[in-house]
Design a protein around this motif. Sequence first.
Motif, short mmCIF file in Angstrom:
data_model
loop_
_atom_site.label_atom_id
_atom_site.label_comp_id
_atom_site.label_asym_id
_atom_site.label_seq_id
_atom_site.Cartn_x
_atom_site.Cartn_y
_atom_site.Cartn_z
N GLY A 297 0.76 -0.99 -0.64
CA GLY A 297 0.17 -0.23 -0.18
C GLY A 297 0.27 1.43 -0.32
O GLY A 297 0.82 2.00 -0.51
N GLU A 298 1.88 0.94 0.82
CA GLU A 298 2.92 2.64 0.46
C GLU A 298 3.09 3.37 -0.60
O GLU A 298 3.82 3.50 -1.01
CB GLU A 298 3.95 1.83 2.08
N ILE A 299 3.84 1.44 -1.39
CA ILE A 299 4.42 1.74 -2.14
C ILE A 299 3.61 2.35 -3.89
O ILE A 299 3.55 3.16 -4.32
CB ILE A 299 5.41 0.15 -2.82
N LEU A 300 2.73 1.47 -3.29
CA LEU A 300 1.29 1.96 -4.30
C LEU A 300 0.87 3.55 -3.94
O LEU A 300 0.73 4.23 -4.63
CB LEU A 300 0.11 0.89 -4.59
N ALA A 301 0.48 3.69 -2.50
CA ALA A 301 0.39 5.46 -2.42
C ALA A 301 1.60 6.33 -3.19
O ALA A 301 1.07 7.41 -3.76
CB ALA A 301 0.08 5.42 -1.27
N ALA A 302 2.73 6.03 -3.25
CA ALA A 302 3.87 6.83 -3.96
C ALA A 302 3.73 6.71 -5.11
O ALA A 302 4.35 7.90 -5.74
CB ALA A 302 4.95 6.07 -3.41
N CYS A 303 3.35 5.57 -5.86
CA CYS A 303 3.18 5.39 -7.41
C CYS A 303 2.18 6.48 -7.90
O CYS A 303 2.14 7.73 -9.03
CB CYS A 303 2.80 3.68 -7.68
N THR A 304 0.93 6.72 -7.23
CA THR A 304 -0.32 7.23 -7.14
C THR A 304 0.21 8.72 -7.09
O THR A 304 0.06 9.77 -7.94
CB THR A 304 -1.31 6.42 -6.21
N ALA A 305 0.94 9.29 -6.02
CA ALA A 305 1.49 10.24 -6.18
C ALA A 305 1.61 10.96 -7.50
O ALA A 305 2.08 12.60 -7.54
CB ALA A 305 2.35 10.97 -5.30
N VAL A 306 3.23 10.39 -7.96
CA VAL A 306 3.58 10.39 -8.92
C VAL A 306 3.17 9.79 -10.24
O VAL A 306 3.39 11.05 -11.49
CB VAL A 306 4.85 10.71 -9.45
N LEU A 307 2.19 9.30 -10.39
CA LEU A 307 1.28 9.11 -11.62
C LEU A 307 0.41 10.27 -13.15
O LEU A 307 -0.19 10.89 -11.22
CB LEU A 307 0.89 7.88 -11.13
N ARG A 308 0.38 10.29 -13.31
CA ARG A 308 -0.25 11.10 -14.34
C ARG A 308 -2.11 10.72 -14.26
O ARG A 308 -1.85 9.20 -14.18
CB ARG A 308 -0.45 11.47 -15.26
N PRO A 309 -3.07 11.62 -14.04
CA PRO A 309 -4.02 11.04 -14.45
C PRO A 309 -4.41 9.70 -15.24
O PRO A 309 -4.34 10.39 -16.42
CB PRO A 309 -5.12 12.15 -14.48
N GLY A 310 -4.74 8.58 -15.24
CA GLY A 310 -5.27 7.81 -16.42
C GLY A 310 -3.52 6.90 -16.50
O GLY A 310 -3.90 5.88 -17.82
N GLY A 311 -2.45 7.29 -15.57
CA GLY A 311 -1.53 6.44 -15.47
C GLY A 311 -1.12 4.67 -15.73
O GLY A 311 -3.30 4.34 -14.32
N THR A 312 -0.78 4.30 -15.54
CA THR A 312 -1.20 2.60 -15.06
C THR A 312 0.17 2.02 -14.29
O THR A 312 1.62 2.45 -14.06
CB THR A 312 -1.02 1.48 -16.17
N VAL A 313 0.54 1.21 -13.23
CA VAL A 313 0.76 0.00 -12.08
C VAL A 313 0.77 -0.63 -12.85
O VAL A 313 -0.61 -1.27 -12.89
CB VAL A 313 0.79 0.89 -11.16
#
Length: 142
Positions: free
Chosen positions: A14-30
């Motif tokens: 969850g911490e890793i994915l939250a960090a990804c969410t913070a820098v990911l553009r809207p519509g971006g994928t992980v």
Amino acid sequence: MNSADLDQLGGAFGEILAACTAVLRPGGTVVVVVRPWRHCGELMDLPTSVISAGYRAGLRPIERNVALLAGIRDGGLVPRPSFFQLGYVRDARARSIPLHVIAHEDVIVFRKPKDSVGEIALPLEGVRAEAEAVVSHWGSTP
């Protein structure tokens, strides 16, 4: 590792994915590749924990695929389980416990909603119910 450890590992994802969410553009994928494992014969369902963690981080699962742990020989599939899984199953079978090796990994694709403004797209109080609905829709790992 037990279910408490599974919760801790899910929290770390969850911490890793939250960090990804913070820098990911809207519509971006992980994309996350993860597999379940066994502890004392019990299946630890990490893929479903990762889906829930992604949801809490503001991501939405858009695909859940299976990557077989196999090679191809003479036109057929040849299982390629991990060394540790193979040893675990061999030991269990020697004790007359009927187990099968885990022969796949889950490939989970998340997308950040296009209407995201901040790090988390939904208010936290609605996330758990929506995550449960997603897990129900996508099913748990067998």
